[in-house]
Design a protein around this motif. Structure first.
Motif, PDB file in Angstrom:
ATOM      1  N   MET A 172       9.389 -13.020  -0.277  1.00 23.54           N
ATOM      2  CA  MET A 172       9.830 -11.641  -0.074  1.00 23.54           C
ATOM      3  C   MET A 172      10.777 -11.192  -1.185  1.00 23.54           C
ATOM      4  SD  MET A 172      12.359  -9.348   1.073  1.00 23.54           S
ATOM      5  CE  MET A 172      13.559 -10.060   2.182  1.00 23.54           C
ATOM      6  N   HIS A 173      10.462 -10.081  -1.837  1.00 23.82           N
ATOM      7  CA  HIS A 173      11.332  -9.514  -2.869  1.00 23.82           C
ATOM      8  C   HIS A 173      11.026  -8.031  -2.988  1.00 23.82           C
ATOM      9  CE1 HIS A 173       7.606 -10.061  -5.124  1.00 23.82           C
ATOM     10  NE2 HIS A 173       8.061  -9.154  -5.970  1.00 23.82           N
ATOM     11  N   TYR A 174      11.966  -7.272  -3.548  1.00 25.83           N
ATOM     12  CA  TYR A 174      11.738  -5.839  -3.727  1.00 25.83           C
ATOM     13  C   TYR A 174      12.856  -5.268  -4.593  1.00 25.83           C
ATOM     14  CZ  TYR A 174      15.485  -4.824  -0.327  1.00 25.83           C
ATOM     15  OH  TYR A 174      16.704  -4.744   0.316  1.00 25.83           O
ATOM     16  N   ASP A 175      12.656  -4.035  -5.031  1.00 26.64           N
ATOM     17  CA  ASP A 175      13.669  -3.325  -5.806  1.00 26.64           C
ATOM     18  C   ASP A 175      14.606  -2.597  -4.841  1.00 26.64           C
ATOM     19  OD1 ASP A 175      14.569  -2.033  -8.489  1.00 26.64           O
ATOM     20  OD2 ASP A 175      14.213  -0.332  -7.151  1.00 26.64           O
ATOM     21  N   LEU A 176      15.911  -2.840  -4.980  1.00 28.71           N
ATOM     22  CA  LEU A 176      16.885  -2.293  -4.035  1.00 28.71           C
ATOM     23  C   LEU A 176      16.837  -0.769  -3.991  1.00 28.71           C
ATOM     24  CD1 LEU A 176      19.281  -2.845  -2.092  1.00 28.71           C
ATOM     25  CD2 LEU A 176      20.786  -2.679  -4.078  1.00 28.71           C
ATOM     26  N   ALA A 177      16.764  -0.115  -5.144  1.00 28.49           N
ATOM     27  CA  ALA A 177      16.773   1.346  -5.179  1.00 28.49           C
ATOM     28  C   ALA A 177      15.546   1.931  -4.473  1.00 28.49           C
ATOM     29  CB  ALA A 177      16.839   1.843  -6.625  1.00 28.49           C
ATOM     30  N   ARG A 178      14.366   1.355  -4.711  1.00 27.72           N
ATOM     31  CA  ARG A 178      13.157   1.839  -4.038  1.00 27.72           C
ATOM     32  C   ARG A 178      13.230   1.575  -2.545  1.00 27.72           C
ATOM     33  NH1 ARG A 178       7.677  -0.215  -6.051  1.00 27.72           N
ATOM     34  NH2 ARG A 178       6.968   1.630  -4.894  1.00 27.72           N
ATOM     35  N   GLY A 179      13.751   0.423  -2.191  1.00 32.27           N
ATOM     36  CA  GLY A 179      13.884   0.111  -0.773  1.00 32.27           C
ATOM     37  C   GLY A 179      14.834   1.060  -0.059  1.00 32.27           C
ATOM     38  N   ARG A 180      15.922   1.433  -0.744  1.00 38.10           N
ATOM     39  CA  ARG A 180      16.894   2.357  -0.142  1.00 38.10           C
ATOM     40  C   ARG A 180      16.253   3.708   0.142  1.00 38.10           C
ATOM     41  NH1 ARG A 180      20.348   2.349  -3.930  1.00 38.10           N
ATOM     42  NH2 ARG A 180      21.951   0.948  -3.116  1.00 38.10           N
ATOM     43  N   VAL A 181      15.498   4.228  -0.808  1.00 36.19           N
ATOM     44  CA  VAL A 181      14.831   5.518  -0.614  1.00 36.19           C
ATOM     45  C   VAL A 181      13.831   5.432   0.532  1.00 36.19           C
ATOM     46  CG1 VAL A 181      13.280   7.206  -1.675  1.00 36.19           C
ATOM     47  CG2 VAL A 181      15.174   6.245  -3.003  1.00 36.19           C
ATOM     48  N   PHE A 182      13.060   4.368   0.565  1.00 35.84           N
ATOM     49  CA  PHE A 182      12.054   4.164   1.621  1.00 35.84           C
ATOM     50  C   PHE A 182      12.699   4.132   2.998  1.00 35.84           C
ATOM     51  CE2 PHE A 182       9.736   0.899   4.183  1.00 35.84           C
ATOM     52  CZ  PHE A 182       8.580   1.632   4.428  1.00 35.84           C
ATOM     53  N   MET A 183      13.756   3.351   3.142  1.00 31.71           N
ATOM     54  CA  MET A 183      14.409   3.231   4.447  1.00 31.71           C
ATOM     55  C   MET A 183      15.106   4.527   4.847  1.00 31.71           C
ATOM     56  SD  MET A 183      15.871  -0.676   4.324  1.00 31.71           S
ATOM     57  CE  MET A 183      14.919  -1.913   3.447  1.00 31.71           C
ATOM     58  N   ARG A 184      15.716   5.197   3.863  1.00 24.89           N
ATOM     59  CA  ARG A 184      16.378   6.469   4.165  1.00 24.89           C
ATOM     60  C   ARG A 184      15.363   7.519   4.594  1.00 24.89           C
ATOM     61  NH1 ARG A 184      18.297   8.834  -0.989  1.00 24.89           N
ATOM     62  NH2 ARG A 184      16.160   9.635  -0.962  1.00 24.89           N
ATOM     63  N   ASP A 185      14.261   7.630   3.867  1.00 25.26           N
ATOM     64  CA  ASP A 185      13.269   8.666   4.161  1.00 25.26           C
ATOM     65  C   ASP A 185      12.609   8.473   5.517  1.00 25.26           C
ATOM     66  OD1 ASP A 185      13.845   9.785   1.743  1.00 25.26           O
ATOM     67  OD2 ASP A 185      11.999   9.147   0.738  1.00 25.26           O
ATOM     68  N   ALA A 207      15.454  -7.002   4.951  1.00 21.29           N
ATOM     69  CA  ALA A 207      15.914  -6.156   3.854  1.00 21.29           C
ATOM     70  C   ALA A 207      16.769  -5.030   4.432  1.00 21.29           C
ATOM     71  CB  ALA A 207      14.714  -5.587   3.107  1.00 21.29           C
ATOM     72  N   PHE A 208      17.957  -4.834   3.865  1.00 21.47           N
ATOM     73  CA  PHE A 208      18.919  -3.854   4.387  1.00 21.47           C
ATOM     74  C   PHE A 208      19.379  -2.935   3.258  1.00 21.47           C
ATOM     75  CE2 PHE A 208      23.426  -3.200   6.187  1.00 21.47           C
ATOM     76  CZ  PHE A 208      23.030  -2.102   6.948  1.00 21.47           C
ATOM     77  N   ALA A 209      18.422  -2.398   2.516  1.00 15.18           N
ATOM     78  CA  ALA A 209      18.757  -1.574   1.350  1.00 15.18           C
ATOM     79  C   ALA A 209      19.504  -0.313   1.726  1.00 15.18           C
ATOM     80  CB  ALA A 209      17.480  -1.217   0.587  1.00 15.18           C
ATOM     81  N   ILE A 210      19.229   0.250   2.898  1.00 14.43           N
ATOM     82  CA  ILE A 210      19.882   1.497   3.288  1.00 14.43           C
ATOM     83  C   ILE A 210      21.395   1.314   3.418  1.00 14.43           C
ATOM     84  CG2 ILE A 210      19.709   1.220   5.793  1.00 14.43           C
ATOM     85  CD1 ILE A 210      18.894   4.223   5.892  1.00 14.43           C
ATOM     86  N   GLY A 211      21.821   0.079   3.666  1.00 17.81           N
ATOM     87  CA  GLY A 211      23.244  -0.220   3.729  1.00 17.81           C
ATOM     88  C   GLY A 211      23.809  -0.726   2.419  1.00 17.81           C
TER      89      GLY A 211
END
Length: 278
Positions: A172-185, A207-211
């Motif tokens: 499991m891996h991902y880009d934090l900025a993209r994950g934040r937008v995805f979770m926020r939206d 994954a907790f990018a929104i935080g």
């Protein structure tokens, strides 16, 4: 203002997810709580103020935003309440729900058990799942065919995706900025990937990018949502599941979640805690 620093959901005395806990005569202003949480830097800090005999008002903040419910910070709060006010059961009023935490000592170690808000779940929207695949690098072939992906809630919204192998979970891996937008939206608290090792033993990565956090080593809210989801799907009936999380981060955590067969009923989430040395 004293900030207690507690590792919640420890495993064999190690690991755990760090949380800040602040007990105050009254809750600080939101901007102050946000500033304190950002300074502490843990995935969540809990702020609690007494409202009566055994009752507390409770709010949670990540470094970047307020969150409606946090399991590991509630477990940490239970440890602090046990230390400062003694073992017992404490009623907690959140922004949108009422829960409780029970705490005590066992062989010199704090234990806490929270009762989550009511749970609910529904199959994940195919478009939402496709977007998650794109961000996290998975495909349909990685999925556990026996546990459909769901949007589940046990106090916070989670996208829960069951994978067919431990190896898939490990990558499991991902880009934090993209994950934040995805979770926020999509108003998602975490994207939780799980692997079912045996009937009632699971491994998880959240994954907790929104935080503002790439990965949470232990997520009690997601554990409650997962248990409720498994019940809703008919995958499991009343009993307990054990979730191992944080192992891929070098922060091993153990979460126990028990539930009844009553649809939508709260889940009990239990774990041990240690004080983090100053």
């Amino acid at each position: 203002m004293h900030i207690h620093k507690i590792a919640a959901f420890t495993k064999d005395g190690r690991g755990g997810n760090p949380a800040g806990v602040v007990l105050a005569a009254k809750l600080p202003l939101p901007a102050e709580m946000q500033s304190i949480a950002a300074t502490v830097g843990y995935s969540e800090t809990a702020f609690a103020a007494p409202t009566g005999q055994g009752s507390w008002t409770l709010r949670y903040y990540s470094p970047e935003t307020e969150v409606p419910f946090c399991g590991h910070a509630t477990i940490a709060l239970g440890a602090v309440l046990c230390e400062t006010h003694g073992p017992g059961r404490y009623r907690l009023s959140l922004a949108n729900a009422d829960i409780e935490v029970e705490s005590g000592m066992q062989e010199g170690v704090w234990w806490s058990a929270l009762r989550s808000p009511p749970t609910r779940s529904a199959p994940a929207d195919p478009a939402l799942l496709a977007k998650a695949f794109e961000i996290f690098g998975y495909s349909d072939t990685d999925l556990d065919p026996d546990i459909p992906a769901c949007e589940a809630n046990g106090g916070t919204n989670h996208l829960i995706i069951a994978l067919r192998s431990r190896a898939a979970l490990t990558r499991m891996h991902y880009d934090l900025a993209r994950g934040r937008v995805f979770m926020r939206d999509h108003a998602i608290g975490t994207v939780a990937f799980v692997f079912r090792e045996s009937e009632r033993v699971f491994h998880a990565r959240n994954a907790f990018a929104i935080g503002g956090v790439l990965e949470d080593p232990a997520t009690g809210a997601a554990a409650a949502a997962l248990a409720g989801m498994l019940r809703d799907l008919g995958v499991l009936h009343d009993g307990e599941i054990v979730i191992h999380q944080g192992e891929d981060m070098g922060q091993p955590c153990r979460i126990e979640a028990s539930f009844t067969n009553e649809a939508g009923s709260p889940v009990q989430v239990r774990g041990l805690s240690n004080k983090i040395p100053e």
